[in-house]
Each structure stands twice: as C-alpha cells, then as structure tokens.
Design an enzyme around this catalytic site. Structure first.
Site, short mmCIF file in Angstrom:
data_model
loop_
_atom_site.label_atom_id
_atom_site.label_comp_id
_atom_site.label_asym_id
_atom_site.label_seq_id
_atom_site.Cartn_x
_atom_site.Cartn_y
_atom_site.Cartn_z
N CYS A 2 -64.95 34.15 62.22
CA CYS A 2 -64.09 34.58 61.11
C CYS A 2 -63.54 35.96 61.48
CB CYS A 2 -64.92 34.70 59.84
SG CYS A 2 -65.81 33.22 59.39
N ARG A 27 -58.39 34.03 63.89
CA ARG A 27 -59.85 33.87 63.98
C ARG A 27 -60.39 32.90 62.93
NH1 ARG A 27 -62.43 37.80 66.93
NH2 ARG A 27 -64.33 37.37 65.79
N TRP A 83 -63.39 30.98 58.88
CA TRP A 83 -63.50 29.71 59.61
C TRP A 83 -64.84 29.15 59.17
CZ3 TRP A 83 -60.30 26.84 62.53
CH2 TRP A 83 -60.84 25.78 63.21
N ASN A 109 -69.07 37.89 59.52
CA ASN A 109 -68.67 37.00 60.62
C ASN A 109 -69.94 36.70 61.40
OD1 ASN A 109 -67.45 35.58 62.66
ND2 ASN A 109 -67.01 37.42 63.85
N GLY A 110 -70.26 35.41 61.53
CA GLY A 110 -71.46 35.01 62.28
C GLY A 110 -72.19 33.89 61.54
N GLU A 476 -62.55 15.35 83.14
CA GLU A 476 -62.18 16.51 82.32
C GLU A 476 -61.48 17.57 83.17
OE1 GLU A 476 -61.81 17.05 79.38
OE2 GLU A 476 -61.73 19.22 79.18
N LYS A 480 -57.67 18.95 82.46
CA LYS A 480 -57.32 20.37 82.33
C LYS A 480 -56.17 20.72 83.27
CE LYS A 480 -58.67 21.17 79.26
NZ LYS A 480 -59.39 20.09 78.71
N GLU A 483 -52.74 18.89 82.30
CA GLU A 483 -52.08 19.22 81.02
C GLU A 483 -51.51 20.62 80.99
OE1 GLU A 483 -54.45 19.26 77.41
OE2 GLU A 483 -56.24 19.76 78.53
N HIS A 499 -61.76 1.81 96.74
CA HIS A 499 -61.20 0.57 96.18
C HIS A 499 -59.73 0.74 95.81
CE1 HIS A 499 -65.23 -1.15 96.12
NE2 HIS A 499 -65.64 0.04 95.70
N LYS A 598 -51.98 20.56 69.49
CA LYS A 598 -53.42 20.82 69.46
C LYS A 598 -54.18 19.68 68.78
CE LYS A 598 -57.19 23.03 70.14
NZ LYS A 598 -57.72 22.99 71.54
C1 AGP Z 1 -57.73 18.37 75.69
O1 AGP Z 1 -57.53 19.57 76.38
C2 AGP Z 1 -56.62 18.10 74.71
N1 AGP Z 1 -56.47 19.19 73.81
C3 AGP Z 1 -56.76 16.73 74.04
O2 AGP Z 1 -57.09 15.77 75.01
C4 AGP Z 1 -57.84 16.65 72.93
O3 AGP Z 1 -59.13 16.71 73.50
C5 AGP Z 1 -57.66 15.30 72.21
O4 AGP Z 1 -56.37 15.25 71.64
C6 AGP Z 1 -58.71 15.06 71.12
O5 AGP Z 1 -58.57 16.03 70.11
P1 AGP Z 1 -59.75 16.13 69.02
O6 AGP Z 1 -60.99 16.53 69.76
O7 AGP Z 1 -59.29 17.18 68.06
O8 AGP Z 1 -59.90 14.79 68.38
#
Ligand code: AGP
Length: 603
Positions: A2, A27, A83, A109-110, A476, A480, A483, A499, A598
């Site tokens: 927060c 935050r 938050w 905050n915490g 993963e 990263k 994207e 394969h 996001k």
């Molecule tokens: C990952 O870096 C992306 N931001 C995206 O793949 C994300 O993980 C995915 O859209 C799922 O989002 P969520 O965890 O909010 O459901």
C-alpha cells in the site's frame, strides 16, 4: 503493498495528503483515506492538539475522489491508498483505522501476521472492532497502552514511548506505520520490514512509503531503518531505535530524482523494480497461514486440475511436477481457454491460478468446474477480484500491485503459494529451505545478464530447454523473452528437441538450457552436447561450481549455492533478468509491450 503518506507543518494537511496519495496510487488503488487534526496552541512539547483526528475514507481510487476529501481542516495529517491483503476493498476496511475513542488514527503498509490472536484478546478486553483488517488491531493496541500509561501517570514523550515500544514488542510481521494521537503535537512514524522515508522541508515535515510525494516539496530525505521509530513535531525529527529506545542518528540525503523515477524506486522500468522485489514477495507469500480446510479438501481429492493462462499456467505446471513427485496426487494442468472441451473426473478439485483474478478464460473454466460439482480454489493476487467470488477457497499471493505487463513477482509469488500447498500436504517438505530462501534470492539478483543478453538480442529465434520442473521454467523464460523483446522464443522439453525442433538449430539459434544437479542432470548434459554439435550457442544455467557444464556451455550462469528447490526460483529470476536486459538493449517499451494488456478480461 500500500502507500502511506504523512505531513505536519504550517500548511493545511488535507490537500497535501491527497496529492501525495495520488503519487502513491501505483502502490495500491482499491480504497483510500486520510486523517487530519489541528496542532495545539504551538507552545513547546505536547500541548493538547485540538479535537480528535478527522477521518475521511472511501472505496475506490484517490484519483477519482471529489474535492470534499481535501476540505478537512488540520495541519497534521496521514493518508493511505490501499492494496487489500486482509478484508475486501470497502469503505470500512479502508485506512486510516481508529481506536474505540477515535483519538488515535493509524495508516499501515505491510502485514500483521499475529493480528488474529491479538484481535481476540482485544475483543475480550472490550474493544469494539469495525473492520476485517489486520491493521485495526494497531489502533486498539495503542489505545490500550496509552490507557495503561495514563494509569501509571506517564505524560508527554514518556507516555508515547511506552505505547510505541509496547506496540513494537507485540506486533509480528511487516509494518510501516504513521500514527496520529490526540494530544501529541505531530506524527509518529514506525518502520519494520516495510519502506518508510521522511522529508525535511522549511518548517514542515513529511513521511511516505517512498520519496515520490516528498520530492514535490523537498529533496532532503531521511531514510529510516528497520525497528526505527520517529517523532515528527514542531521541534523537528527525532529518531529512536527499538528496543533500546536510544536516540539514533540517520543520514539526511539530498535526492535529485524526478517524480516519475521515484515511483519506480530509481529503476528504469517497473519490471526491473518488480524483479528486485521478489525476495520479500516470495517469503511473504510462502510464509502466510493457509486455511486448513482448503488443505484437507485438496488432500482428499482423487485428483487436482489447475486452470490458468500464460505465466499462471506455467506456475501450475511447476505445481504438477512437485505435487506428483512429493505428494503422489495426480495433477492435470489445463490452459483455461481449452478446459471446457474436457470431461472432469469425479472427485477432482480445481484450482484457478490468476494474478488479476479477472482473466475471462480462467473465470469461465472455474465456473465450469463449479457447475460440475467440483470444490474450486483460487490462487490470486487481488482481494475482492471476480475469481474470489467464484472460489470456495481463496489463497492469496502477497505480491502487491504488479504494474508491468510482464509477470515477474506475481509469478514467483504464485509459485510460493503453490509450493506451500505441496509442503503442507507433503508433511513439511522443503519448508525449512523455502523459509530461508531470502538470501539466496538476494544473491541471485547480483547476476549480470549482459553477456547472455548480448547473445540473445541479435537472434531471430531462441530455444529454452529443461527437464522435469525446468520444462515449465523454460516455458516461462521463453514467454518473458518473447513478450517484451518481440524475438520469437520457444520453450521445449529438452527430450523433445530431437522430435522436430532440432531442424531449427543453427549457429544463429541460441539455446538457453537450465541444467542443475538434479536427477535429469546426466541426460541434460548429453542433450546440451547434441545442441552444441549443431553449432547452436548454449547459455547454460546450472548449479554453483559445475565445472563440466561450464566447460561445454558458451555462457555458464551459476546459481547461488542452495537446495534444489531454491534453484527453481533463482533460475526463474535469472531468466527474467536476461529477458529484461535484452528488451532494454533493443529499446523496447518494457512495461507496456505492444498488443498486450495486463489483464485479459475478454475471451
Ligand atoms: C505473463 O507475463 C503475462 N502477463 C500473461 O501471460 C499473464 O500471465 C496471463 O494473461 C494470465 O494473467 P492472470 O494471471 O492475471 O490470469
């Protein structure tokens, strides 16, 4: 996470608090509030401050607040933008929180880890609680200790010292606190494991979670240390150490950051800041108490299915490897958007993993599971999000707001919660190692990704390979990279390369291989030699001191010396740092990559 802010001085506090909260909105932004009061007659010491603190607080964003919030009168004030971690976003759960008398107001905050037992005792002693938050216990504890000090005839600093020291003695967890107490002519600031800095202006003093709101008014910043408490009064700032109670000197620095760079804590992008928050985030997420009921339902399940998207899906895959290996419970992991095509076996428990709690595909999948009579769970970062209203059990990550589109700290926080489940069902497996992971992750962050990024930045295709739990880690790492750099990167089970994907390996196709000293090590080494034989440059992430791997790889990245389970998380952080640094070298908009959002709230 927060944001808290405080002011005491010659000006009316409310407008300054509101502007400060707007700077801290990144935050946390599900609710906000402030408390202001008039200082006393200005005579030295702690003359009676006029009246109780006036408190205004609401659900919603400070940036949407009307002008009514700024009209409260008083030259001493504290504010909070939330938050939520305990208690859904609502007016009553918003900070500041007050004691029974209304003479004490607190912003925090915490996380207070022992709030439940403290709340029980305080209620038994007659305190009346209004909210569901952990923070409210702080206001009632201060009331209790102030009443005891009054009964013992303590006044002025002695009374405040008594209350503050007893409070710090009683609370467990992390807290940055700003406190108003009627009769105390200023602010009280307390810091333990959550950030809190002070600002020194002309006849006015500031306090804040970070420098952003303060830099608008002064560049003279005082950095408190853990277990410091400070009084901000017309006499200036006095800092004391706990538990000694001795006055301590803290350096005042002149900071010439602009406001934007202060929001990012001096980092260039939020993604970098969030990568560096991971040691605390992982530990906070792993150590939290998990509902016993949830664990017993999972233990009884004939199988578990995880539904998720993107990085959250990869976290689910890691969970599968560890649950099957250590708890012998069958686990499926399904991409949420495909889940509705499949049958659900009787007795299956379904877990939705979703940082935002709003991903449409994941919500649809969990509703489908619920409609089929499954016990449904959510692992999420956002209190009060849509997924929490579908799930029977909600397990929260403690990552705080993640601003960058690319998931970093929220991913490792999901791993922490899922690993906690494995540990609780697996009779405490790796609990000790993960309780003590903090220094391992701190050491991981010392890694310099320059060499690896230099190889990746000119590539058109990059492969990420691993075996066992390092297969989802490779997925993963590839996500990263692709994207945020826009380079095509593909995660692949190391045993799968032969394969088909092998045909793509050339001297221009770097391979990032995660090869720690675990059961798969010998076969991974031969896989890496096969890739080398086709001329592919190999960036190998491996266990500390692995001379053989160092010998065959073009770039060898040793993980900090630690248990295997810790290497899973430190390898993840290394991959994040390589992707981040490559994106910066390529001049990408790291926090807001093209075409991405996001939270994907549409199917
Ligand atoms: C990952 O870096 C992306 N931001 C995206 O793949 C994300 O993980 C995915 O859209 C799922 O989002 P969520 O965890 O909010 O459901």
């Amino acid at each position: 996470m927060c944001g808290i802010v405080g002011y005491t001085g010659k000006r009316n506090a409310a407008p300054l608090i509101v502007e400060g909260l707007k700077c801290l909105e990144y935050r946390g932004y599900d609710s906000f509030g402030l408390a202001v009061m008039e200082s006393g007659d200005g005579s030295a010491g702690h003359e009676d401050a006029a009246g109780k603190p006036t408190v205004i607080k609401k659900q919603g964003r400070i940036s949407d607040a009307g002008s009514d919030v700024s009209v409260a009168c008083g030259n001493i004030g504290i504010g909070h933008t939330r938050w939520a971690t305990h208690g859904v976003p609502s007016d009553v759960n918003a900070h500041p929180h007050t004691d029974c008398s209304g003479d004490i107001a607190v912003v925090h905050n915490g996380i207070i880890e022992n709030y439940a037992e403290l709340k029980k005792v305080l209620i038994a002693e007659g305190h009346v609680f209004k909210s569901e938050t952990d923070t409210e216990v702080i206001a009632h504890l201060l009331e209790k200790f102030c009443n005891t000090a009054d009964a013992d005839g303590l006044i002025g600093d002695e009374k405040i010292d008594f209350a503050v020291k007893n409070l710090m003695n009683t609370l467990e967890g992390s807290f940055a606190l700003l406190i108003l107490i009627r009769g105390f002519n200023g602010l009280i600031a307390i810091k333990r494991f959550s950030p809190l800095v002070l600002g020194i202006g002309d006849d006015e003093l500031f306090a804040s979670s970070d420098m952003t709101p303060i830099l608008e008014h002064t560049q003279k910043i005082l950095f408190l240390e853990d277990n410091d408490y400070a009084y901000l009064t017309p006499d200036g700032i006095r800092v004391f150490g706990y538990p000694s109670g001795e006055a301590v000197e803290r350096e005042v620095k002149t900071v010439d950051w602009d406001v934007e760079s202060a929001k990012k804590g001096g980092y260039e992008y939020f993604m970098e800041k969030e990568i560096f928050e991971q040691p605390a985030v992982f530990v906070n997420s792993f150590r939290q108490k998990i509902d016993d009921g949830a664990i017993s339902v999972l233990k009884k399940a004939s199988s578990i299915t995880v539904v998720a998207c993107g990085s959250s899906y990869h976290a689910g895959l890691i969970f599968r490897y560890l649950m099957e290996k250590y708890c012998k419970i069958p686990v499926r992991v399904e991409i949420a958007s495909e889940f509705l095509n499949f049958t659900i076996a009787k007795g299956t428990a379904v877990i939705a993993v979703t940082q935002s709690g709003e991903t449409a595909d994941t919500l649809a999948a969990l509703r489908h599971a619920k409609a089929n009579g499954c016990p449904v769970f959510a692992v999420t970062n956002v209190l009060g999000s849509s997924v929490t209203r579908i799930a029977d059990y909600v397990l929260y990550t403690r990552a705080g707001p993640e601003i960058s589109v690319a998931a970093t700290k929220s991913f490792t926080a999901q791993c922490a919660v899922l690993l906690r489940i494995v540990s609780l069902i697996g009779k405490g497996i790796f609990e000790k190692e993960l309780f003590e992971i903090y220094p391992v992750l701190e050491e991981t962050l010392l890694f310099d990704p320059a060499d690896a990024s230099a190889v990746c930045k000119d590539a058109e295709n990059i492969f990420y390979v691993g075996r066992g739990v390092y297969y989802p880690i490779s997925l993963e790492g590839a996500l990263k990279m692709k994207e945020i750099t826009y380079i095509h990167a593909e995660g692949c089970a190391a045993g799968e390369l032969k394969h088909g994907p092998f045909s793509l390996l050339t001297p221009k196709t770097p391979v990032v291989a995660v090869c720690t000293k675990d059961d798969a090590y010998p076969v991974m080494i031969s896989n890496i030699k096969e890739m080398k034989a086709r001329g592919a440059p190999v960036i190998a992430i491996g266990s500390s001191g692995d001379k053989d791997l160092k010998e065959i790889a073009d770039i060898f990245i040793p993980l900090p010396r630690s248990e295997n389970i810790c290497e899973v998380i430190s390898a993840t952080i290394i991959l994040q740092m390589i992707a981040y640094n490559t994106a910066v070298l390529l001049g990408r908009d790291v926090d807001k990559p093209r075409n991405l959002a996001k939270s994907v709230t549409v199917i």
